[in-house]
Design an enzyme around this catalytic site. Sequence first.
Site, PDB file in Angstrom:
ATOM      1  N   ASN A 138       0.826  -1.211   0.000  1.00  7.98           N
ATOM      2  CA  ASN A 138       0.000   0.000   0.000  1.00  7.98           C
ATOM      3  C   ASN A 138       0.858   1.257   0.000  1.00  7.98           C
ATOM      4  OD1 ASN A 138      -2.424   1.745   0.722  1.00  7.98           O
ATOM      5  ND2 ASN A 138      -1.178   2.003   2.569  1.00  7.98           N
ATOM      6  N   ARG A 196      -8.453   5.470   1.595  1.00  3.89           N
ATOM      7  CA  ARG A 196      -7.750   4.872   0.444  1.00  3.89           C
ATOM      8  C   ARG A 196      -6.708   5.803  -0.185  1.00  3.89           C
ATOM      9  NH1 ARG A 196     -12.960   2.486   0.004  1.00  3.89           N
ATOM     10  NH2 ARG A 196     -12.765   0.254   0.418  1.00  3.89           N
ATOM     11  N   ASP A 205       1.944   6.979   0.310  1.00  2.00           N
ATOM     12  CA  ASP A 205       0.857   6.162  -0.213  1.00  2.00           C
ATOM     13  C   ASP A 205       0.972   5.953  -1.724  1.00  2.00           C
ATOM     14  OD1 ASP A 205      -1.513   4.851   0.799  1.00  2.00           O
ATOM     15  OD2 ASP A 205      -2.660   6.206  -0.491  1.00  2.00           O
ATOM     16  N   ARG A 233      -0.574 -12.485   2.592  1.00  7.23           N
ATOM     17  CA  ARG A 233      -1.380 -11.574   3.407  1.00  7.23           C
ATOM     18  C   ARG A 233      -1.209 -10.209   2.761  1.00  7.23           C
ATOM     19  NH1 ARG A 233       0.011  -7.509   7.278  1.00  7.23           N
ATOM     20  NH2 ARG A 233      -1.595  -7.179   8.871  1.00  7.23           N
ATOM     21  N   ASP A 235      -1.190  -6.607   3.351  1.00  3.81           N
ATOM     22  CA  ASP A 235      -1.168  -5.643   4.456  1.00  3.81           C
ATOM     23  C   ASP A 235      -1.961  -4.385   4.081  1.00  3.81           C
ATOM     24  OD1 ASP A 235       0.136  -4.607   7.015  1.00  3.81           O
ATOM     25  OD2 ASP A 235       0.820  -3.076   5.589  1.00  3.81           O
ATOM     26  N   HIS A 239      -6.767   0.132   2.967  1.00  3.76           N
ATOM     27  CA  HIS A 239      -6.282   1.422   2.499  1.00  3.76           C
ATOM     28  C   HIS A 239      -6.026   1.436   0.998  1.00  3.76           C
ATOM     29  CE1 HIS A 239      -6.136   2.637   6.657  1.00  3.76           C
ATOM     30  NE2 HIS A 239      -5.678   1.418   6.895  1.00  3.76           N
ATOM     31  N   GLU A 271      -5.798  -7.896   4.859  1.00  9.75           N
ATOM     32  CA  GLU A 271      -5.972  -7.311   6.189  1.00  9.75           C
ATOM     33  C   GLU A 271      -6.955  -6.152   6.092  1.00  9.75           C
ATOM     34  OE1 GLU A 271      -4.067  -4.735   9.756  1.00  9.75           O
ATOM     35  OE2 GLU A 271      -3.625  -4.361   7.664  1.00  9.75           O
ATOM     36  N   ASN A 336      -3.132 -10.963  16.863  1.00 16.23           N
ATOM     37  CA  ASN A 336      -2.124 -10.850  15.808  1.00 16.23           C
ATOM     38  C   ASN A 336      -0.981  -9.972  16.298  1.00 16.23           C
ATOM     39  OD1 ASN A 336      -2.875  -8.176  15.444  1.00 16.23           O
ATOM     40  ND2 ASN A 336      -3.263  -8.354  13.263  1.00 16.23           N
ATOM     41  N   ARG A 375      -5.378 -19.237  11.930  1.00 17.05           N
ATOM     42  CA  ARG A 375      -3.970 -18.869  12.033  1.00 17.05           C
ATOM     43  C   ARG A 375      -3.585 -18.783  13.510  1.00 17.05           C
ATOM     44  NH1 ARG A 375      -2.631 -13.104   9.779  1.00 17.05           N
ATOM     45  NH2 ARG A 375      -3.665 -12.521  11.707  1.00 17.05           N
TER      46      ARG A 375
HETATM   47  C1  AAO Z   1       5.118   3.792  12.622  1.00  8.97           C
HETATM   48  C2  AAO Z   1       4.911   4.677  13.839  1.00  8.97           C
HETATM   49  C3  AAO Z   1       4.039   5.853  13.489  1.00  8.97           C
HETATM   50  C4  AAO Z   1       4.642   6.619  12.319  1.00  8.97           C
HETATM   51  C5  AAO Z   1       4.842   5.681  11.153  1.00  8.97           C
HETATM   52  C6  AAO Z   1       5.499   6.321   9.954  1.00  8.97           C
HETATM   53  O1  AAO Z   1       4.310   3.916  14.875  1.00  8.97           O
HETATM   54  O2  AAO Z   1       3.934   6.715  14.623  1.00  8.97           O
HETATM   55  O3  AAO Z   1       3.771   7.660  11.924  1.00  8.97           O
HETATM   56  O4  AAO Z   1       5.651   4.571  11.577  1.00  8.97           O
HETATM   57  O5  AAO Z   1       6.748   6.828  10.311  1.00  8.97           O
HETATM   58  C7  AAO Z   1       2.922  -0.915  11.780  1.00  8.97           C
HETATM   59  C8  AAO Z   1       2.728  -0.256  13.132  1.00  8.97           C
HETATM   60  C9  AAO Z   1       2.684   1.256  13.022  1.00  8.97           C
HETATM   61  C10 AAO Z   1       3.903   1.750  12.275  1.00  8.97           C
HETATM   62  C11 AAO Z   1       3.856   1.120  10.897  1.00  8.97           C
HETATM   63  C12 AAO Z   1       4.998   1.571   9.990  1.00  8.97           C
HETATM   64  O6  AAO Z   1       1.529  -0.722  13.720  1.00  8.97           O
HETATM   65  O7  AAO Z   1       2.686   1.798  14.338  1.00  8.97           O
HETATM   66  O8  AAO Z   1       3.888   3.175  12.192  1.00  8.97           O
HETATM   67  O9  AAO Z   1       3.965  -0.307  11.054  1.00  8.97           O
HETATM   68  O10 AAO Z   1       6.214   1.334  10.575  1.00  8.97           O
HETATM   69  C13 AAO Z   1      -4.778   0.671  10.862  1.00  8.97           C
HETATM   70  C14 AAO Z   1      -4.747  -0.001   9.503  1.00  8.97           C
HETATM   71  C15 AAO Z   1      -4.114  -1.367   9.517  1.00  8.97           C
HETATM   72  C16 AAO Z   1      -2.780  -1.373  10.266  1.00  8.97           C
HETATM   73  C17 AAO Z   1      -3.042  -0.835  11.663  1.00  8.97           C
HETATM   74  C18 AAO Z   1      -1.771  -0.780  12.500  1.00  8.97           C
HETATM   75  O11 AAO Z   1      -6.067  -0.069   8.976  1.00  8.97           O
HETATM   76  O12 AAO Z   1      -3.880  -1.722   8.171  1.00  8.97           O
HETATM   77  O13 AAO Z   1      -3.551   0.503  11.551  1.00  8.97           O
HETATM   78  N1  AAO Z   1      -2.166  -2.704  10.292  1.00  8.97           N
HETATM   79  C19 AAO Z   1      -1.109  -3.063   9.302  1.00  8.97           C
HETATM   80  C20 AAO Z   1      -0.013  -3.887   9.935  1.00  8.97           C
HETATM   81  C21 AAO Z   1       0.786  -3.040  10.886  1.00  8.97           C
HETATM   82  C22 AAO Z   1       1.475  -1.921  10.129  1.00  8.97           C
HETATM   83  C23 AAO Z   1       0.711  -1.415   8.985  1.00  8.97           C
HETATM   84  C24 AAO Z   1      -0.516  -1.921   8.613  1.00  8.97           C
HETATM   85  C25 AAO Z   1       1.368  -0.437   8.109  1.00  8.97           C
HETATM   86  O14 AAO Z   1      -0.548  -5.013  10.513  1.00  8.97           O
HETATM   87  O15 AAO Z   1       1.723  -3.786  11.613  1.00  8.97           O
HETATM   88  O16 AAO Z   1       1.717  -0.812  11.024  1.00  8.97           O
HETATM   89  O17 AAO Z   1       2.102  -1.195   7.151  1.00  8.97           O
HETATM   90  C26 AAO Z   1      -9.131   1.942  13.502  1.00  8.97           C
HETATM   91  C27 AAO Z   1      -9.283   1.456  12.093  1.00  8.97           C
HETATM   92  C28 AAO Z   1      -8.199   0.497  11.710  1.00  8.97           C
HETATM   93  C29 AAO Z   1      -6.834   1.096  11.983  1.00  8.97           C
HETATM   94  C30 AAO Z   1      -6.755   1.494  13.459  1.00  8.97           C
HETATM   95  C31 AAO Z   1      -5.406   2.151  13.710  1.00  8.97           C
HETATM   96  O18 AAO Z   1      -9.406   0.853  14.400  1.00  8.97           O
HETATM   97  O19 AAO Z   1     -10.519   0.801  11.960  1.00  8.97           O
HETATM   98  O20 AAO Z   1      -8.306   0.225  10.316  1.00  8.97           O
HETATM   99  O21 AAO Z   1      -5.824   0.151  11.683  1.00  8.97           O
HETATM  100  O22 AAO Z   1      -7.814   2.418  13.735  1.00  8.97           O
HETATM  101  O23 AAO Z   1      -5.340   2.511  15.013  1.00  8.97           O
HETATM  102  C32 AAO Z   1     -11.497   0.452  17.997  1.00  8.97           C
HETATM  103  C33 AAO Z   1     -12.265   0.529  16.680  1.00  8.97           C
HETATM  104  C34 AAO Z   1     -11.356   0.190  15.515  1.00  8.97           C
HETATM  105  C35 AAO Z   1     -10.233   1.162  15.528  1.00  8.97           C
HETATM  106  C36 AAO Z   1      -9.525   0.971  16.829  1.00  8.97           C
HETATM  107  C37 AAO Z   1      -8.334   1.858  16.968  1.00  8.97           C
HETATM  108  O24 AAO Z   1     -11.083  -0.899  18.256  1.00  8.97           O
HETATM  109  O25 AAO Z   1     -13.333  -0.356  16.738  1.00  8.97           O
HETATM  110  O26 AAO Z   1     -12.030   0.228  14.303  1.00  8.97           O
HETATM  111  O27 AAO Z   1     -10.391   1.266  17.908  1.00  8.97           O
HETATM  112  O28 AAO Z   1      -8.740   3.201  16.960  1.00  8.97           O
END
Ligand code: AAO
Length: 535
Positions: A138, A196, A205, A233, A235, A239, A271, A336, A375
Site C-alpha cells: 500500500n 484509500r 501512499d 497476506r 497488508d 487502504h 488485512e 495478531n 492462524r
Molecule cells: C510507525 C509509527 C508511526 C509513524 C509511522 C510512519 O508507529 O507513529 O507515523 O511509523 O513513520 C505498523 C505499526 C505502526 C507503524 C507502521 C509503519 O503498527 O505503528 O507506524 O507499522 O512502521 C490501521 C490499519 C491497519 C494497520 C493498523 C496498525 O487499517 O492496516 O492501523 N495494520 C497493518 C499492519 C501493521 C502496520 C501497517 C498496517 C502499516 O498489521 O503492523 O503498522 O504497514 C481503527 C481502524 C483500523 C486502523 C486502526 C489504527 O481501528 O478501523 O483500520 O488500523 O484504527 O489505530 C477500535 C475501533 C477500531 C479502531 C480501533 C483503533 O477498536 O473499533 O475500528 O479502535 O482506533
Amino acid sequence: MNCRSSKEYKLAVERPQLYTEGTMQVLLLLAAVGVCWGQYNPNVQAGTTSIVHLFEWRWADIALECERYLAPYGFGGVQVSPPNENIVITSPYRPWWERYQPISYKICTRSGNEDEFRDMVSRCNNVGVRIYVDAVVNHMCGSAGGSGTHSTCGSYFNAGSEDFPAVPYSGWDFNDGKCHTGNGEIQNYGDIYQVRDCRLSGLLDLALEKDYVRTKIADYMNHLIDIGVAGFRIDAAKHMWPGDIKAFLDKLNNLNTRWFSEGTRPFIFQEVIDLGGEPITSSEYFGNGRVTEFKYGAKLGTVIRKWNGEKLSYLKNWGEGWGFVPSDRALVFVDNHDNQRGHGAGGASILTFWDARLYKMAVGFMLAHPYGFTRVMSSYRWPRSFVNGQDVNDWIGPPSYSDGTTKPVTINADTTCGNDWVCEHRWHEIRNMVVFRNVVDGQPFSNWWDNGSNQVAFGRGSKGFIVFNNDDWHLNTDLQTGLPAGTYCDVISGDKEGNRCTGTQVYVSGDGMANFQISNSAEDPFIAIHVGAKL
Ligand code: AAO
C-alpha cells in the site's frame, strides 16, 4: 487444487455453446460449491488445516522449524514477516514495525537474504509446509524517513522527494494529489476516500491506479511465487481500493509447479479491519480473496474474559451467527502481531500469551470450531511497561544482539523455545489442538451442550469432542460425545504416547456417552478428545 479459472466460468455462463453439457455441469458445480475460485483456497497439503505466524523469525530458523516441528505436527503453513527491504530505524532502536516501511522489493531483511529465503521456501515445501508472505504494497516508508542508505540492503532512498530508485518509484507514483486532508494523512475513518487515498500514519501512499505501480507490485509478488510461496497476506488492504488490489492480483502467475498442481492460484487474505462502525466493510474485498475477521478475536476475548455479561453458552451460534463474514471468506486468529501489543484494532479484550490460561482456552476453542481458516500466533517476549494503560514498549523488536541482528530461535530440552521466543505453537495444548483440527476436518459441528453459563461442550461429528469449564465451580457431567466407544486420551492434559496416555483418560461407552470432570482451578480447564488419540 486444480480448478478452472473464474474467466473460464464467466465464459461458460456467457457462451454455453462452447462447452459440452458435462463440462458445463462440472463448472457450474465447482462455482456453486465455491472451490473454483483459487484465491480462497489456502493451498495447504491435504490433511492440514492451520497456519502459524512466525512473527519476526529468521528464514534459517523457519526452515528448521518446518522440518523438525511443523511438518511432524501437521501445521499447514507459515505466515512470514515482510521479506522485502525496509527502512532501518534507530530511534527507537530497530522497532518491529520498521518492516512495514518498504524501501525496495529486494528480498533482504533482518530475517535473512534471498538465498536464505529460497532455501526456507524449498525446505518447507519439501516437507509439505507452505509459506505465505506478508505483502506490504500500500505504501513505502514514512514521510519522515529522511534520505540515505539506512535500509536493510543499503539501497538509497529519499522519503522527502519520494524517490526509491531501487524499485524504482518516484514522486509520480504516489497519491499526494488525490488526498484532500490538510496534512495528507487519514484523519477520519468515516471517509472512504481518505482511507484509500491519504497516508496511513504518514506512510507514503502508492498510486495503485497506475499500471506502472501495479506492475511493480505484481513483479515483486511473482518473484516470490516463482520461488515457491503459496499465497499472501495483503497488508493494509483497507487502504487500497478493492479494484486496485484486483488489478495487481490479476497479474499474478500461477504457483510453482514444482510443488503445486498446474493452474493453482495464490491464496489471498486481505488485512481489512472491520469491527463495524465504519463505512468500509470487509465484504467489499471478497472478490479478491479472504479477509481477516477481526471481530473474531475481539469477541472471543470478551466472552472468555466474561466481560460485558458475556458467557461461553452464548457461543452456541459462533460464526456467521455473530455477524462474522461467511466462513469460507474468513481468516481467523485470537491475536495478531498488532493487537497483541495495542496496535491496530481489537482493544483490551484481545487475549495473548501474556494471559496464558485464558489464551489456551481461546485458541483451543478456535481450533475445535469449524468456522474460518485458522492462524495461530507465535510471538516473542518483550518487557511490557504500562503508563496510563498504554504499553510504552509496544515498539520493541525481536530478540536481538546489540548490533541489531535477530537472535536465533533456540530449542530447550523440554521442546520449548529459548532466547525470549514464546513459541505458542509449541505449547502442547495448542499444538495438540492443531492436530485435533486436522483429525476432525470436514466433520459437522455437533452435540452442543451448555449449562446456561460458562460450561460448554461440542463435538465434530464422530471424530472429536471438547469440553470447557470457565465457571467458578466444578464441572461433573455426562455428555453425548458422538464418538465410537473406547478409551481416549485428553490431549490438553497430556499426550498419547504409544498405547498409554500421559494425561486424563476419558471412557466413551457404546452409546457415545462419557463422564467429564473439570476443576475450575485446573491450569487448563478444558478437555479435548479425538479419534487420533484413542487408546
Ligand atoms: C510507525 C509509527 C508511526 C509513524 C509511522 C510512519 O508507529 O507513529 O507515523 O511509523 O513513520 C505498523 C505499526 C505502526 C507503524 C507502521 C509503519 O503498527 O505503528 O507506524 O507499522 O512502521 C490501521 C490499519 C491497519 C494497520 C493498523 C496498525 O487499517 O492496516 O492501523 N495494520 C497493518 C499492519 C501493521 C502496520 C501497517 C498496517 C502499516 O498489521 O503492523 O503498522 O504497514 C481503527 C481502524 C483500523 C486502523 C486502526 C489504527 O481501528 O478501523 O483500520 O488500523 O484504527 O489505530 C477500535 C475501533 C477500531 C479502531 C480501533 C483503533 O477498536 O473499533 O475500528 O479502535 O482506533
